[in-house]
Design an enzyme around this catalytic site. Structure first.
Site, mmCIF file in Angstrom:
data_model
loop_
_atom_site.group_PDB
_atom_site.id
_atom_site.type_symbol
_atom_site.label_atom_id
_atom_site.label_comp_id
_atom_site.label_asym_id
_atom_site.label_seq_id
_atom_site.Cartn_x
_atom_site.Cartn_y
_atom_site.Cartn_z
ATOM 1 N N ARG A 1 11.422 -7.828 -12.948
ATOM 2 C CA ARG A 1 10.881 -8.369 -11.695
ATOM 3 C C ARG A 1 9.362 -8.496 -11.771
ATOM 4 N NH1 ARG A 1 7.251 -6.761 -9.053
ATOM 5 N NH2 ARG A 1 8.077 -4.687 -8.708
ATOM 6 N N ILE B 1 -3.017 -4.559 -17.167
ATOM 7 C CA ILE B 1 -2.686 -5.938 -16.796
ATOM 8 C C ILE B 1 -1.285 -6.311 -17.313
ATOM 9 C CG2 ILE B 1 -3.451 -8.339 -16.888
ATOM 10 C CD1 ILE B 1 -5.360 -6.319 -15.374
ATOM 11 N N ARG C 1 33.248 13.289 -9.459
ATOM 12 C CA ARG C 1 32.966 14.610 -10.034
ATOM 13 C C ARG C 1 33.596 15.705 -9.169
ATOM 14 N NH1 ARG C 1 30.117 16.061 -14.178
ATOM 15 N NH2 ARG C 1 29.084 18.094 -14.312
ATOM 16 N N GLU D 1 -0.374 -3.015 -7.166
ATOM 17 C CA GLU D 1 -0.434 -3.880 -5.957
ATOM 18 C C GLU D 1 -0.867 -3.072 -4.734
ATOM 19 O OE1 GLU D 1 -0.311 -6.927 -5.455
ATOM 20 O OE2 GLU D 1 0.571 -7.806 -7.259
HETATM 21 P P1 TGC Z 1 -11.742 -6.469 3.120
HETATM 22 O O1 TGC Z 1 -13.061 -6.415 3.809
HETATM 23 O O2 TGC Z 1 -10.592 -5.750 3.724
HETATM 24 O O3 TGC Z 1 -11.318 -8.004 2.944
HETATM 25 C C1 TGC Z 1 -12.156 -9.005 2.408
HETATM 26 C C2 TGC Z 1 -11.576 -10.325 2.901
HETATM 27 O O4 TGC Z 1 -10.253 -10.496 2.378
HETATM 28 C C3 TGC Z 1 -9.290 -10.560 3.447
HETATM 29 N N1 TGC Z 1 -8.108 -9.798 3.011
HETATM 30 C C4 TGC Z 1 -6.971 -10.360 2.635
HETATM 31 N N2 TGC Z 1 -6.587 -11.635 2.577
HETATM 32 C C5 TGC Z 1 -5.349 -11.882 2.138
HETATM 33 N N3 TGC Z 1 -4.484 -10.917 1.742
HETATM 34 C C6 TGC Z 1 -4.861 -9.619 1.772
HETATM 35 N N4 TGC Z 1 -4.006 -8.673 1.366
HETATM 36 C C7 TGC Z 1 -6.137 -9.291 2.242
HETATM 37 N N5 TGC Z 1 -6.811 -8.130 2.396
HETATM 38 C C8 TGC Z 1 -8.025 -8.449 2.875
HETATM 39 C C9 TGC Z 1 -9.973 -9.964 4.645
HETATM 40 O O5 TGC Z 1 -9.451 -10.503 5.843
HETATM 41 C C10 TGC Z 1 -11.409 -10.369 4.420
HETATM 42 O O6 TGC Z 1 -11.563 -11.712 4.827
HETATM 43 P P2 TGC Z 1 -12.899 -12.231 5.531
HETATM 44 O O7 TGC Z 1 -12.592 -13.621 5.994
HETATM 45 O O8 TGC Z 1 -13.163 -11.278 6.649
HETATM 46 O O9 TGC Z 1 -13.933 -12.160 4.446
HETATM 47 O O10 TGC Z 1 -11.980 -6.012 1.643
HETATM 48 P P3 TGC Z 1 -12.233 -4.595 1.094
HETATM 49 O O11 TGC Z 1 -13.155 -4.709 -0.054
HETATM 50 O O12 TGC Z 1 -12.578 -3.641 2.222
HETATM 51 O O13 TGC Z 1 -10.807 -4.183 0.463
HETATM 52 C C11 TGC Z 1 -9.826 -3.724 1.177
HETATM 53 C C12 TGC Z 1 -8.652 -3.222 0.284
HETATM 54 C C13 TGC Z 1 -8.862 -1.782 -0.140
HETATM 55 C C14 TGC Z 1 -7.428 -3.335 1.160
HETATM 56 C C15 TGC Z 1 -8.485 -4.097 -0.988
HETATM 57 O O14 TGC Z 1 -9.570 -3.961 -1.829
HETATM 58 C C16 TGC Z 1 -7.213 -3.775 -1.717
HETATM 59 O O15 TGC Z 1 -6.151 -4.306 -1.410
HETATM 60 N N6 TGC Z 1 -7.254 -2.876 -2.778
HETATM 61 C C17 TGC Z 1 -6.125 -2.634 -3.638
HETATM 62 C C18 TGC Z 1 -6.269 -3.462 -4.890
HETATM 63 C C19 TGC Z 1 -4.940 -3.893 -5.437
HETATM 64 O O16 TGC Z 1 -3.931 -3.918 -4.784
HETATM 65 N N7 TGC Z 1 -4.940 -4.350 -6.686
HETATM 66 C C20 TGC Z 1 -3.775 -4.907 -7.266
HETATM 67 C C21 TGC Z 1 -4.062 -5.547 -8.598
HETATM 68 S S1 TGC Z 1 -2.810 -6.662 -9.155
HETATM 69 C C22 TGC Z 1 -1.500 -5.706 -9.547
HETATM 70 O O17 TGC Z 1 -1.464 -4.543 -9.350
HETATM 71 C C23 TGC Z 1 -0.352 -6.416 -10.161
HETATM 72 S S2 TGC Z 1 0.954 -5.371 -10.533
HETATM 73 C C24 TGC Z 1 2.090 -6.364 -11.271
HETATM 74 C C25 TGC Z 1 3.179 -6.862 -10.328
HETATM 75 O O18 TGC Z 1 2.869 -7.344 -9.221
HETATM 76 O O19 TGC Z 1 4.380 -6.792 -10.668
HETATM 77 P P1 FAD Z 2 -7.677 4.422 -8.433
HETATM 78 O O1 FAD Z 2 -8.147 3.254 -7.638
HETATM 79 O O2 FAD Z 2 -8.649 5.116 -9.288
HETATM 80 O O3 FAD Z 2 -7.009 5.465 -7.442
HETATM 81 C C1 FAD Z 2 -6.759 6.826 -7.821
HETATM 82 C C2 FAD Z 2 -6.195 7.588 -6.618
HETATM 83 O O4 FAD Z 2 -7.151 7.590 -5.574
HETATM 84 C C3 FAD Z 2 -4.936 6.959 -6.022
HETATM 85 O O5 FAD Z 2 -4.051 7.973 -5.623
HETATM 86 C C4 FAD Z 2 -5.456 6.228 -4.795
HETATM 87 O O6 FAD Z 2 -4.481 6.062 -3.781
HETATM 88 C C5 FAD Z 2 -6.545 7.172 -4.356
HETATM 89 N N1 FAD Z 2 -7.568 6.535 -3.503
HETATM 90 C C6 FAD Z 2 -8.285 5.425 -3.773
HETATM 91 N N2 FAD Z 2 -9.130 5.140 -2.746
HETATM 92 C C7 FAD Z 2 -8.942 6.111 -1.819
HETATM 93 C C8 FAD Z 2 -9.512 6.383 -0.525
HETATM 94 N N3 FAD Z 2 -10.440 5.584 0.018
HETATM 95 N N4 FAD Z 2 -9.084 7.470 0.138
HETATM 96 C C9 FAD Z 2 -8.135 8.293 -0.390
HETATM 97 N N5 FAD Z 2 -7.555 8.094 -1.579
HETATM 98 C C10 FAD Z 2 -7.949 7.014 -2.297
HETATM 99 N N6 FAD Z 2 -3.726 -4.728 -11.974
HETATM 100 C C11 FAD Z 2 -4.016 -6.057 -12.134
HETATM 101 O O7 FAD Z 2 -5.087 -6.529 -11.777
HETATM 102 N N7 FAD Z 2 -3.082 -6.879 -12.695
HETATM 103 C C12 FAD Z 2 -1.884 -6.452 -13.130
HETATM 104 O O8 FAD Z 2 -1.068 -7.235 -13.621
HETATM 105 C C13 FAD Z 2 -1.576 -5.051 -13.002
HETATM 106 N N8 FAD Z 2 -0.403 -4.548 -13.496
HETATM 107 C C14 FAD Z 2 -0.203 -3.192 -13.502
HETATM 108 C C15 FAD Z 2 0.893 -2.652 -14.180
HETATM 109 C C16 FAD Z 2 1.080 -1.275 -14.238
HETATM 110 C C17 FAD Z 2 2.240 -0.708 -14.987
HETATM 111 C C18 FAD Z 2 0.185 -0.414 -13.557
HETATM 112 C C19 FAD Z 2 0.379 1.081 -13.563
HETATM 113 C C20 FAD Z 2 -0.909 -0.941 -12.890
HETATM 114 C C21 FAD Z 2 -1.125 -2.324 -12.872
HETATM 115 N N9 FAD Z 2 -2.273 -2.870 -12.285
HETATM 116 C C22 FAD Z 2 -2.553 -4.218 -12.401
HETATM 117 C C23 FAD Z 2 -3.296 -1.994 -11.733
HETATM 118 C C24 FAD Z 2 -2.979 -1.444 -10.361
HETATM 119 O O9 FAD Z 2 -3.145 -2.424 -9.379
HETATM 120 C C25 FAD Z 2 -3.906 -0.239 -10.147
HETATM 121 O O10 FAD Z 2 -3.426 0.806 -10.991
HETATM 122 C C26 FAD Z 2 -3.935 0.210 -8.707
HETATM 123 O O11 FAD Z 2 -4.530 -0.773 -7.878
HETATM 124 C C27 FAD Z 2 -4.717 1.547 -8.551
HETATM 125 O O12 FAD Z 2 -5.940 1.488 -9.223
HETATM 126 P P2 FAD Z 2 -6.322 2.682 -10.252
HETATM 127 O O13 FAD Z 2 -5.204 2.874 -11.186
HETATM 128 O O14 FAD Z 2 -7.645 2.364 -10.835
HETATM 129 O O15 FAD Z 2 -6.424 3.975 -9.331
#
Ligand code: TGC
Ligand code: FAD
Length: 385
Positions: free
Chosen positions: A91, A164, A270, A365
């Site tokens: 997925r 990534i 079981r 995510e």
């Molecule tokens: P913040 O001030 O909250 O927002 C900046 C601007 O972005 C807008 N926005 C969004 N828009 C669309 N979708 C969302 N989910 C949005 N979240 C925020 C927001 O409205 C704002 O717009 P504007 O017009 O006011 O400028 O930004 P922040 O820097 O305070 O960040 C907030 C936070 C912590 C929620 C954000 O940084 C966050 O989501 N952090 C987590 C990062 C994360 O999820 N990374 C994932 C990496 S990719 C991945 O993991 C792929 S895994 C593989 C798979 O999917 O299978």
């Molecule tokens: P950190 O951000 O360092 O967080 C560490 C801990 O601190 C966590 O428990 C978190 O919840 C906590 N924390 C953070 N901020 C706060 C706060 N303000 N208050 C309290 N607690 C807090 N990323 C991509 O861009 N693309 C991908 O394709 C992708 N694929 C992935 C695949 C796998 C298998 C994995 C494990 C990760 C992948 N990621 C990808 C990255 C993923 O999105 C990050 O691991 C995730 O966003 C968390 O970031 P980090 O690992 O750096 O943890």
């Protein structure tokens, strides 16, 4: 009444949605389940399945045109659910390709970029990855170090991305980088000088998924590879996450269903203390709790899909479903593992593999905490990040 669908939610799907679900379910039963445990053990991605995944129309399934199937939100959700019933790694491959690479090319790309990449990504000929997370902290992508500087008509990228999905097998990486104009998305192609995408070895989770790093050292990227619509800074990148998180909220239900199905069979067969394990109140209460969690997650996901179709889905609503459903699925998988006793740690049974995978799914995510704080901010109006 199906134990995996106590509210008969399946009856509310259209014929087309049911047919998509059936086709993906058959693919998972016949093609994924027979090979997935071996791939998990060997830490390999089942690449041989990609052409079949593509032939079913599962890559970029929500996009209209460009060789994509143009399916609705419920269908995309059901695709994720059935695939994750097989394995979260499969997925993840589809989520990244569809929601994190094809979606932004469609939403923020030029017409030339759409024509160049989307049809070949729909057939699986080109594989994509999404580089947002950096080694110093993924939860706070605004603190990005990777940067792009203009040099004549080109851009020069430097930096590192971590964790990534698909990176080691990707033909094109969507790399988010800081520029003088804010954070922008760049399509960096395999073979561009200065790009390396090594695999991250020795994972205990998502072992059937290829995860890597991206290292960029003076990578020269032509202007035509900049996503012209990615002008809204981090918002463009975060909007891709919203698409992927929607799919994850549906997907993890499949992993939970697989665990419940197995633990039901096991506890009925079981015999302990002279009667089936399932005849004990303590076991039935735990099984009932699993059904309660799954049913709640199904209803939440379906309503989310309705909001998405109506163009009313908000990021905080997606956060609630991603958090709730991942937590539910992880708890179900861990509890199923326990009810299988010693067998629960064996590769002969699915819960341990799902539980290990879900440790990643609840982290990527946006971690559970990030989604909780997003809801907290929605409720209070106070940013606690
Ligand atoms: P913040 O001030 O909250 O927002 C900046 C601007 O972005 C807008 N926005 C969004 N828009 C669309 N979708 C969302 N989910 C949005 N979240 C925020 C927001 O409205 C704002 O717009 P504007 O017009 O006011 O400028 O930004 P922040 O820097 O305070 O960040 C907030 C936070 C912590 C929620 C954000 O940084 C966050 O989501 N952090 C987590 C990062 C994360 O999820 N990374 C994932 C990496 S990719 C991945 O993991 C792929 S895994 C593989 C798979 O999917 O299978
Ligand atoms: P950190 O951000 O360092 O967080 C560490 C801990 O601190 C966590 O428990 C978190 O919840 C906590 N924390 C953070 N901020 C706060 C706060 N303000 N208050 C309290 N607690 C807090 N990323 C991509 O861009 N693309 C991908 O394709 C992708 N694929 C992935 C695949 C796998 C298998 C994995 C494990 C990760 C992948 N990621 C990808 C990255 C993923 O999105 C990050 O691991 C995730 O966003 C968390 O970031 P980090 O690992 O750096 O943890």
């Amino acid at each position: 009444m199906s134990p995996l669908d106590l509210y008969d939610i399946g009856a509310s799907f259209s014929d087309e949605e049911r047919s998509v679900q059936g086709a993906v379910a058959r693919f998972v039963d016949e093609r994924v389940l027979p090979v997935i445990q071996k791939h998990f053990e060997e830490h390999t991605f089942p690449r041989e399945l990609v052409p079949e995944i593509a032939a079913l129309g599962l890559l970029g399934s929500a996009i209209k045109g460009y060789g994509c199937a143009g399916m609705n939100a419920v269908s995309y959700g059901l695709i994720c659910q059935e695939l994750e019933r097989g394995d979260s790694g499969v997925r993840s491959f589809v989520s990244v390709q569809s929601s994190l690479v094809m979606y932004p090319i469609h939403a923020f790309g030029s017409e030339a970029q759409r024509r160049k990449y989307l049809p070949r990504m729909a057939t699986g000929e080109l594989i994509g990855c999404f580089g947002l997370t950096e080694p110093h902290g993924g939860s706070d992508p605004a603190n990005m170090k990777t940067h792009a500087k203009r040099r004549g008509k080109d851009w020069v990228l430097n930096g590192a991305k971590m964790w990534i999905t698909n990176a080691p097998i990707a033909d094109v990486a969507l790399v988010w980088a800081k520029t003088e104009e804010g954070i922008r998305g760049f399509l960096v192609e395999k073979g561009m000088r200065g790009l390396a995408a090594p695999e991250i070895e020795r994972k205990f989770s998502l072992r059937a998924s290829a995860t890597g790093a991206l290292f960029l050292e003076d990578v020269v990227v032509p202007e035509e590879n900049l996503l012209p619509g990615s002008t809204a800074g981090l918002k463009a990148a975060l909007s891709c996450l919203t698409q992927a998180r929607f799919g994850i909220a549906w997907g993890v239900i499949g992993a939970a269903q697989a665990c419940l199905a197995q633990v039901l069979d096991y506890t009925k067969d079981r015999i302990l203390f002279g009667r089936p394990l399932a005849a004990n109140q303590a076991i039935q209460i735990r099984l009932a709790a699993m059904a309660r969690g799954i049913t709640g997650a199904q209803l939440m996901s379906l309503q989310l899909a309705r909001l998405k179709e109506a163009g009313r889905m908000k990021p905080s609503q997606v956060s609630l479903a991603k958090w709730n459903n991942c937590r539910m699925a992880l708890d179900v998988a861990r509890d199923a593992r326990d009810m299988l006793g010693g067998s629960g740690i064996s590769a002969e049974y699915v819960p341990i593999r799902h539980a290990l995978n879900l440790e990643s799914v609840i982290t990527y995510e946006g971690t559970e905490t990030i989604h909780q704080l997003t809801i907290g901010r929605e409720l209070t109006g106070i940013n606690a990040f």
